[in-house]
Motif scaffolding. Structure first.
Motif, PDB file in Angstrom:
ATOM      1  N   ARG A   1       2.746  -4.746   2.870  1.00  0.00           N
ATOM      2  CA  ARG A   1       3.121  -5.050   1.321  1.00  0.00           C
ATOM      3  C   ARG A   1       4.417  -4.128   1.110  1.00  0.00           C
ATOM      4  O   ARG A   1       5.387  -4.417   0.184  1.00  0.00           O
ATOM      5  N   GLY A   2       4.748  -2.735   1.944  1.00  0.00           N
ATOM      6  CA  GLY A   2       5.676  -1.918   1.560  1.00  0.00           C
ATOM      7  C   GLY A   2       5.498  -0.636   1.930  1.00  0.00           C
ATOM      8  O   GLY A   2       4.699  -0.429   2.782  1.00  0.00           O
ATOM      9  N   MET A   3       6.312   0.431   1.340  1.00  0.00           N
ATOM     10  CA  MET A   3       6.138   1.624   1.821  1.00  0.00           C
ATOM     11  C   MET A   3       6.332   2.731   0.777  1.00  0.00           C
ATOM     12  O   MET A   3       6.998   2.186  -0.227  1.00  0.00           O
ATOM     13  N   CYS A   4       5.737   3.745   0.909  1.00  0.00           N
ATOM     14  CA  CYS A   4       5.792   4.826  -0.359  1.00  0.00           C
ATOM     15  C   CYS A   4       6.455   6.048   0.555  1.00  0.00           C
ATOM     16  O   CYS A   4       6.237   6.445   1.560  1.00  0.00           O
ATOM     17  N   LEU A   5       7.325   6.428  -0.086  1.00  0.00           N
ATOM     18  CA  LEU A   5       8.132   8.051   0.164  1.00  0.00           C
ATOM     19  C   LEU A   5       7.994   9.022  -0.569  1.00  0.00           C
ATOM     20  O   LEU A   5       8.295   8.949  -1.558  1.00  0.00           O
ATOM     21  N   PHE A   6       7.426  10.072   0.074  1.00  0.00           N
ATOM     22  CA  PHE A   6       7.077  11.238  -0.577  1.00  0.00           C
ATOM     23  C   PHE A   6       8.391  12.300  -0.469  1.00  0.00           C
ATOM     24  O   PHE A   6       8.519  12.477   0.671  1.00  0.00           O
ATOM     25  N   ILE A   7       9.078  12.713  -1.276  1.00  0.00           N
ATOM     26  CA  ILE A   7      10.073  13.879  -1.225  1.00  0.00           C
ATOM     27  C   ILE A   7       9.353  15.156  -1.334  1.00  0.00           C
ATOM     28  O   ILE A   7       8.803  15.490  -2.350  1.00  0.00           O
ATOM     29  N   MET A   8       9.340  15.859  -0.433  1.00  0.00           N
ATOM     30  CA  MET A   8       8.640  17.085  -0.166  1.00  0.00           C
ATOM     31  C   MET A   8       9.451  18.284  -0.081  1.00  0.00           C
ATOM     32  O   MET A   8      10.557  18.468   0.505  1.00  0.00           O
ATOM     33  N   ASP A   9       9.057  19.474  -0.995  1.00  0.00           N
ATOM     34  CA  ASP A   9       9.826  20.626  -0.941  1.00  0.00           C
ATOM     35  C   ASP A   9       9.340  21.567   0.195  1.00  0.00           C
ATOM     36  O   ASP A   9       8.094  21.379   0.285  1.00  0.00           O
ATOM     37  N   VAL A  10      10.300  22.573   0.910  1.00  0.00           N
ATOM     38  CA  VAL A  10       9.764  23.191   2.053  1.00  0.00           C
ATOM     39  C   VAL A  10       9.295  24.733   1.611  1.00  0.00           C
ATOM     40  O   VAL A  10       8.975  25.421   2.385  1.00  0.00           O
TER      41      VAL A  10
END
Length: 576
Positions: free
Chosen positions: A177-186
């Motif tokens: 169905r799709g994709m989810c992108l999590f933007i993570m801090d280091v």
């Protein structure tokens, strides 16, 4: 060792001190090297354990993220949002999606943005921080990106791409169905790494799959941005690496050896100070040894060397009151004693010379009057032949036994066998039986296995003779002497001579035993013997002289009942 035996005492001591210093220096160096290796090994083991713990923390964090992503992406709201084909329906659902995204970002502080893409790779919803345009828009597995800088270039981010499938689809046919992108801090990784540092100046880095530094825990002002700038593998650093299989990232620990060995340097300086002190003490010992010991010894050696030239009246001049002074005084006293003894020795030698002359004269007189043994053998054989010729068989038997006894007693060594002793005893028994006409009987009981055992010559016959003439001859009634030979064990034999004669009075028995004790005290000194105990005492003396403590002799007697003599000896003793 021969080399040391040919050099002077001072050189020997100098060589030994040099060897000691070299060995001490080598021990310091080897100890320091071994200590550094042990410290390095222990630090390596500890670092490896810490890296494994950091790996667990990172894996645990990603496990949490997977759980968060699944609860978000497979919620009815997200599933409905992805299933909606009408743009108006999606617009009406935007508030619900934003609420879902907001609640998810609140679960982890490090989640700085969320983006959702449809199956065509078109972004249909987002919140928070944005990603690079180069980021992938589709994925079939959970994947982790490399590190990149945010728009303000103050923070660093990475992304976690999670695929979304239709929950209602068949499990064998997955409906993408799709994709989810999590933007993570280091930032959370920096906290984990800083807590895991072993030393103050150590570096603990997390690199992405492209070799770029995601985050590092270091006290240096200049931080490397990629693997090439790290310059790993130097001899001055301990470097350990561990890969994170799920992300393709790796953890790197860099520990400066100099920082580890700072405390070792203190020990090394202490060793150098100790070596210097030991060196000074050995130099002081060498100087004291030369002045207080070696120089007096040389003076003593010079006196000994020149003594024959100076004459007998010269003496060593004592200047030191230590052991060398005592030795010099003893040397002077010895020279005085030698002078005094020289005169005594000369007088004693004169007396010994005169005594030896007298002894030689006496021996010459004895030799002149000695009977030739061969003459005696021939005479006895002549008597035996004459008796046989005249058919006096008893006289022939007695003469033959007497000749054999005499030959046995004067010929051969002291070492014989038990069988030889028994043969000699039987010949003596023949003479006794003829002399006393059967009044005195001699019985022999011996184990045949002992016939070949070694024994001392002339033990049995004198003991039986002593029993006959001091015990049985004085008895009016007939008497018997029983000789038994038995083995006490593998190496010891026992003779027992028992008679039923008159016995020995108690006071004379005690005197005889006391004379044996006197012999044990004075060794081979002469002993006074009673007429009744001459044979026993001589046998006891011979027994102790040849066997020593390996033999024993016991005497038991009771008046009018008889006497028992018991001899025990060790057949392992060598007789000469």
């Amino acid at each position: 060792m021969k080399f040391f035996g040919n050099v002077s005492l001072g050189r020997q001591l100098l060589y030994l001190i040099t060897i000691m210093l070299v060995v001490l220096l080598l021990s310091f160096v080897v100890t320091n090297i071994i200590a550094q290796q042990i410290v390095e090994q222990k630090v390596t083991e500890s670092t490896n354990k810490i890296l494994l713990q950091v790996e667990e923390s990172v894996e645990s964090f990603y496990g949490d993220m997977e759980g968060i992503s699944y609860s978000l992406l497979y919620s009815p709201t997200i599933q409905s949002y992805l299933s909606a084909d009408d743009v108006l329906d999606r617009i009406l659902m935007n508030s619900d999606i934003e609420a879902q995204f907001s609640s998810t970002t609140s679960l982890k502080d490090t989640i700085k943005g969320i983006q959702i893409y449809n199956s065509s790779g078109e972004m249909i919803g987002s919140i928070g921080e944005m990603t690079h345009e180069t980021e992938a828009k589709t994925t079939e597995i959970i994947s982790y990106s490399g590190v990149y800088e945010g728009q303000g270039r103050l923070n660093k981010y990475y992304t976690i791409a999670v695929p979304i499938y239709n929950l209602k689809s068949d499990r064998f046919i997955r409906d993408y169905r799709g994709m989810c992108l999590f933007i993570m801090d280091v930032s959370n990784f920096e906290t984990i790494l800083r807590k895991s540092k072993i030393t103050e100046n150590a570096q603990l880095l997390l690199l992405d799959q492209h070799g770029q530094v995601i985050v590092s825990a270091s006290n240096t002002d200049v931080e490397a941005k990629d693997r090439e700038q790290l310059r790993l593998g130097g001899s001055e650093e301990i470097v350990q690496t561990i890969a994170l299989p799920d992300t393709g990232w790796e953890l790197i620990s860099v520990i400066p050896k100099q920082e580890l060995f700072e405390d070792m340097n203190v020990i090394w300086r202490l060793n150098i100070a100790t070596y210097a002190i030991v060196f000074l003490l050995l130099c002081l010992f060498m100087a004291t040894f030369y002045s207080r010991l070696l120089r007096p010894i040389k003076a003593l050696m010079e006196f000994v060397r020149t003594y024959p030239k100076k004459g007998r009246q010269s003496r060593f001049s004592i200047r030191y009151y230590n052991e060398i002074g005592v030795l010099g005084g003893s040397l002077n006293q010895m020279l005085d004693d030698i002078d005094a003894l020289s005169e005594s020795i000369q007088l004693a030698q004169k007396q010994m010379y005169e005594t030896e002359l007298s002894k030689n004269r006496m021996e010459l007189a004895v030799y002149r009057h000695q009977i030739n043994p061969h003459f005696l053998y021939n005479t006895l054989e002549a008597i035996r032949g004459l008796a046989l010729y005249n058919k006096v068989h008893d006289l022939a038997d007695i003469t033959s036994s007497l000749s054999s006894m005499y030959r046995y007693s004067v010929k051969g060594d002291n070492a014989v066998t038990v069988w030889d002793e028994l043969v000699h005893l039987r010949q003596y028994a023949t003479i006794i039986q003829f002399r006393f006409r059967g009044k005195i009987q001699i019985q022999i009981e011996a184990d045949e296995q002992l016939y070949s055992k070694p024994a001392l010559k002339m033990l049995l016959q004198p003991l039986v003779e002593n029993a006959v003439f001091h015990g049985l001859e004085k008895k009016i009634a007939p008497g018997t002497a029983v000789v038994s030979i038995t083995a006490l064990d593998e190496h010891r034999i026992q003779y027992v001579i028992q008679d039923d004669g008159c016995g020995i009075e108690q006071d004379k028995l005690e005197q005889l035993r006391a004379s044996w004790g006197q012999f044990r005290l004075v060794g081979q000194a002469e002993m006074k013997e009673s007429s009744q105990g001459i044979g026993l005492t001589n046998i006891y003396r011979r027994l102790k002289l040849y066997y020593g403590e390996a033999a024993s002799m016991e005497l038991e007697s009771e008046r009018d009942k008889g006497t028992t003599v018991t001899i025990t000896f060790d057949v392992r003793e060598k007789l000469e």
